[in-house]
Design a protein around this motif. Structure first.
Motif: not given
Length: 206
Positions: A123-135
């Motif tokens: 359930a958290w994977r989408t926002i976690a993936s976004a943080s990777t793109s952010q970095l």
């Protein structure tokens, strides 16, 4: 110090504002929607959208540091890279501390936190993936930035004033848990602004 906090109404942003003011700093609190009716006397309230680079450049004029504590709305996670790029563009060389996510940290078991279900359930994977793109967007930018990855769990709690600091591997307690209160994350943020470390990507936790 004069500090601008973008995303000042959020869980992290609101506590960063409070922590900075408690230490005697002047804060420009940037709200995308309706700001508080009665601001603290040491807080200048500004309404603005971080993607409006021209307006935000004017807002950041004269500040010593910028904190980006924005979080995308559910379903808009794919906007984070463009948002942080706009923030860094608007800062125009002023130091920016980005409060990001835990996804791009290394896991103790190997690989990245985003791929470790012990820290990132489906359930958290989408926002976690976004943080990777952010970095990655930060790494592609020539601005003066530092990226703070919180631990796996960041939630409202108690300000103890204590925390551990790490680099690019998630910090865990003896029981394997990984967390910090939003209040102590704010302590770490203001500590970094007052006494910058050497790492462009770091993490904190208990």
């Amino acid at each position: 110090m004069k500090i601008a906090v973008v995303g000042a109404s959020g869980m992290a942003g609101s506590r960063i504002v409070a922590e900075a003011v408690s230490r005697g700093h002047h804060v420009t609190a940037v709200f995308r929607r309706t700001p508080p009716a009665v601001p603290h006397p040491d807080v200048e309230v500004v309404r603005g959208d971080v993607t409006d680079t021209g307006h935000m450049s004017a807002v950041f004029g004269g500040v010593d540091a910028v904190v980006g504590a924005t979080r995308p709305a559910p379903g808009a996670e794919d906007t984070v890279a463009a948002t942080v790029t706009a923030l860094l563009d608007a800062a125009a060389g002023t130091r920016v501390l980005v409060v990001g996510g835990a996804g791009p940290l290394r896991s103790p078991s190997g690989g990245l936190v985003i791929d470790d279900p012990a820290f990132v359930p489906p359930a958290w994977r989408t926002i976690a993936s976004a943080s990777t793109s952010q970095l990655r967007a930060c790494e592609a930018h020539a601005g003066d930035w530092v990226y703070l990855s919180p631990p796996a769990i960041l939630e409202p709690g108690v300000r103890t004033g204590g925390y551990r600091r790490g680099t690019t591997t998630i910090l865990t307690a003896e029981d394997g848990s990984s967390g910090i209160s939003a209040e102590d994350l704010a302590v770490a943020v203001v500590d970094e602004l007052e006494n910058p470390g050497q790492d462009r990507h770091f993490t904190v936790g208990y």
